[in-house]
Write a protein that holds these residues in place. Sequence first.
Motif, PDB file in Angstrom:
ATOM      1  N   ALA A 113       0.818  -1.213   0.000  1.00  0.00           N
ATOM      2  CA  ALA A 113       0.000   0.000   0.000  1.00  0.00           C
ATOM      3  C   ALA A 113       0.850   1.261   0.000  1.00  0.00           C
ATOM      4  O   ALA A 113       0.520   2.246  -0.673  1.00  0.00           O
ATOM      5  CB  ALA A 113      -0.931  -0.004   1.215  1.00  0.00           C
ATOM      6  N   PHE A 114       1.976   1.249   0.724  1.00  0.00           N
ATOM      7  CA  PHE A 114       2.789   2.460   0.849  1.00  0.00           C
ATOM      8  C   PHE A 114       3.624   2.754  -0.395  1.00  0.00           C
ATOM      9  O   PHE A 114       4.294   3.782  -0.449  1.00  0.00           O
ATOM     10  CB  PHE A 114       3.693   2.364   2.070  1.00  0.00           C
ATOM     11  N   ARG A 115       3.586   1.863  -1.369  1.00  0.00           N
ATOM     12  CA  ARG A 115       4.219   2.183  -2.634  1.00  0.00           C
ATOM     13  C   ARG A 115       3.378   3.174  -3.446  1.00  0.00           C
ATOM     14  O   ARG A 115       3.834   3.718  -4.448  1.00  0.00           O
ATOM     15  CB  ARG A 115       4.438   0.916  -3.462  1.00  0.00           C
ATOM     16  N   LEU A 116       2.137   3.380  -2.982  1.00  0.00           N
ATOM     17  CA  LEU A 116       1.212   4.279  -3.657  1.00  0.00           C
ATOM     18  C   LEU A 116       0.986   5.510  -2.791  1.00  0.00           C
ATOM     19  O   LEU A 116       1.263   5.516  -1.593  1.00  0.00           O
ATOM     20  CB  LEU A 116      -0.125   3.570  -3.914  1.00  0.00           C
ATOM     21  N   SER A 117       0.457   6.547  -3.398  1.00  0.00           N
ATOM     22  CA  SER A 117       0.186   7.781  -2.665  1.00  0.00           C
ATOM     23  C   SER A 117      -1.030   8.467  -3.269  1.00  0.00           C
ATOM     24  O   SER A 117      -1.390   8.221  -4.430  1.00  0.00           O
ATOM     25  CB  SER A 117       1.395   8.729  -2.712  1.00  0.00           C
ATOM     26  N   GLY A 118      -1.656   9.314  -2.460  1.00  0.00           N
ATOM     27  CA  GLY A 118      -2.794  10.084  -2.930  1.00  0.00           C
ATOM     28  C   GLY A 118      -3.965   9.192  -3.306  1.00  0.00           C
ATOM     29  O   GLY A 118      -4.331   8.245  -2.599  1.00  0.00           O
ATOM     30  N   GLY A 119      -4.569   9.503  -4.452  1.00  0.00           N
ATOM     31  CA  GLY A 119      -5.708   8.720  -4.919  1.00  0.00           C
ATOM     32  C   GLY A 119      -5.350   7.287  -5.249  1.00  0.00           C
ATOM     33  O   GLY A 119      -6.172   6.378  -5.092  1.00  0.00           O
ATOM     34  N   TYR A 120      -4.117   7.048  -5.688  1.00  0.00           N
ATOM     35  CA  TYR A 120      -3.678   5.686  -5.978  1.00  0.00           C
ATOM     36  C   TYR A 120      -3.632   4.849  -4.697  1.00  0.00           C
ATOM     37  O   TYR A 120      -3.922   3.650  -4.722  1.00  0.00           O
ATOM     38  CB  TYR A 120      -2.308   5.706  -6.649  1.00  0.00           C
ATOM     39  N   PHE A 121      -3.267   5.486  -3.581  1.00  0.00           N
ATOM     40  CA  PHE A 121      -3.265   4.765  -2.301  1.00  0.00           C
ATOM     41  C   PHE A 121      -4.685   4.356  -1.931  1.00  0.00           C
ATOM     42  O   PHE A 121      -4.924   3.228  -1.474  1.00  0.00           O
ATOM     43  CB  PHE A 121      -2.662   5.657  -1.216  1.00  0.00           C
ATOM     44  N   ALA A 122      -5.650   5.263  -2.103  1.00  0.00           N
ATOM     45  CA  ALA A 122      -7.037   4.962  -1.761  1.00  0.00           C
ATOM     46  C   ALA A 122      -7.567   3.803  -2.600  1.00  0.00           C
ATOM     47  O   ALA A 122      -8.160   2.848  -2.066  1.00  0.00           O
ATOM     48  CB  ALA A 122      -7.898   6.216  -1.941  1.00  0.00           C
ATOM     49  N   ILE A 123      -7.357   3.856  -3.920  1.00  0.00           N
ATOM     50  CA  ILE A 123      -7.836   2.781  -4.789  1.00  0.00           C
ATOM     51  C   ILE A 123      -7.079   1.485  -4.516  1.00  0.00           C
ATOM     52  O   ILE A 123      -7.651   0.384  -4.545  1.00  0.00           O
ATOM     53  CB  ILE A 123      -7.691   3.187  -6.267  1.00  0.00           C
ATOM     54  N   GLY A 124      -5.780   1.600  -4.222  1.00  0.00           N
ATOM     55  CA  GLY A 124      -4.992   0.405  -3.929  1.00  0.00           C
ATOM     56  C   GLY A 124      -5.475  -0.329  -2.693  1.00  0.00           C
ATOM     57  O   GLY A 124      -5.530  -1.568  -2.677  1.00  0.00           O
ATOM     58  N   THR A 125      -5.846   0.401  -1.657  1.00  0.00           N
ATOM     59  CA  THR A 125      -6.367  -0.260  -0.457  1.00  0.00           C
ATOM     60  C   THR A 125      -7.690  -0.960  -0.739  1.00  0.00           C
ATOM     61  O   THR A 125      -7.981  -2.019  -0.162  1.00  0.00           O
ATOM     62  CB  THR A 125      -6.545   0.767   0.670  1.00  0.00           C
ATOM     63  N   TRP A 126      -8.498  -0.378  -1.616  1.00  0.00           N
ATOM     64  CA  TRP A 126      -9.754  -1.031  -2.011  1.00  0.00           C
ATOM     65  C   TRP A 126      -9.473  -2.344  -2.737  1.00  0.00           C
ATOM     66  O   TRP A 126     -10.125  -3.373  -2.483  1.00  0.00           O
ATOM     67  CB  TRP A 126     -10.567  -0.081  -2.879  1.00  0.00           C
ATOM     68  N   VAL A 127      -8.505  -2.331  -3.626  1.00  0.00           N
ATOM     69  CA  VAL A 127      -8.134  -3.555  -4.350  1.00  0.00           C
ATOM     70  C   VAL A 127      -7.636  -4.618  -3.363  1.00  0.00           C
ATOM     71  O   VAL A 127      -7.962  -5.810  -3.497  1.00  0.00           O
ATOM     72  CB  VAL A 127      -7.073  -3.234  -5.412  1.00  0.00           C
TER      73      VAL A 127
END
Length: 357
Positions: free
Chosen positions: A115-129
């Motif tokens: 999850a921490f490889r992503l940030s901003g909106g990508y972090f939000a969508i990544g946690t959903w995935v």
Amino acid sequence: MNPHTFDVVRGTSASRTALIVAVLLVALAASLPFWGESSWMREFVEIACYFIFAMMWNLLAGYGGMVSIGQQAFFGFGGYVMLMLGNFLGLNPFVAIPLGAAAAALIAVPVSFVAFRLSGGYFAIGTWVIAEVFRLSFANLSAVGGGSGTTLTALRGIEKATRENTTYWMALACVVAAIALVYLFLRSKRGLALLAIRDNEVAGESQGIPVARMKLAVYVVAAFGAGMAGALYFVGNLRISPDAAFSVNWTAFAIFMVVIGGIGRIEGPLVGALIFWAMNKFLSDFGTWYLLGLGLLAIVVTIYFKQGLWGFAQQRWGWSLFPTQRRLVLPMPSTEKRPAPVSSTPHLEIPAHAKHQ
């Protein structure tokens, strides 16, 4: 007194009064099983699960700046671990509630590497995935009922009254522990570091704050609280399924509660949970109109009360039940050195020859 000295004030008269009232309310609530109805206890357990989950989301996003829409991954994981410990290992489900929360915190560590490889909106969508991966994984486990779910059979030998009373007391203890843990954390130096990271990670790291370690700690704590809420919820519900445990509605409801009550405030999730429960209780029979009511309320609050209902009350009347900020109070000068009082209205001398003009 040295005129250059100052005092650091952390509490307020409202917070001290609130502490006394809270102790009395907790004592009264602890006695509810002896004089209240079982339906009241079930309603409280539901509110407690909403509140704890919203509190953890507020800690993660409101204080840590990490907006996640996949916290239901840890909610469902805590519930499933509790069920497996009870059904397969014969452990008391009430003892398995904190163990399920601990398991959610442990699984959050390897999840954070992704999850921490992503940030901003990508972090939000990544946690959903990630949450969807959890849901599909448990849906393919036949041992826990697969996609249709299974029942918590470990409570069969416990009487209904004992089960309801113990679930209620566990919910009350979890609420008090969640509030105390978050409050003490935010009043510590780590809480200040977390706020600095939320405002500006680069500036915080330049001041010596271990940004990566702090974010991991908050992520793990939020996962622990979400897992505890999930385990508690399914102990009271007695049945679990992947669609119910890992539904994105849990995070959507948490966002609604935090936004309505006030993001970045401990009182916000509490106010939002009570409002959400009341609307869910009294308006859910109206079908789609109930959902429209939730959306309309969210729109009104975000337009006219941008800091939430409690944020508006705090700005308007100065209410702060859980003050976490530090205020500097300068001492008043001594009476010998205090200058003569000056009238707020200036006095003008009018010349005699001008008075007739």
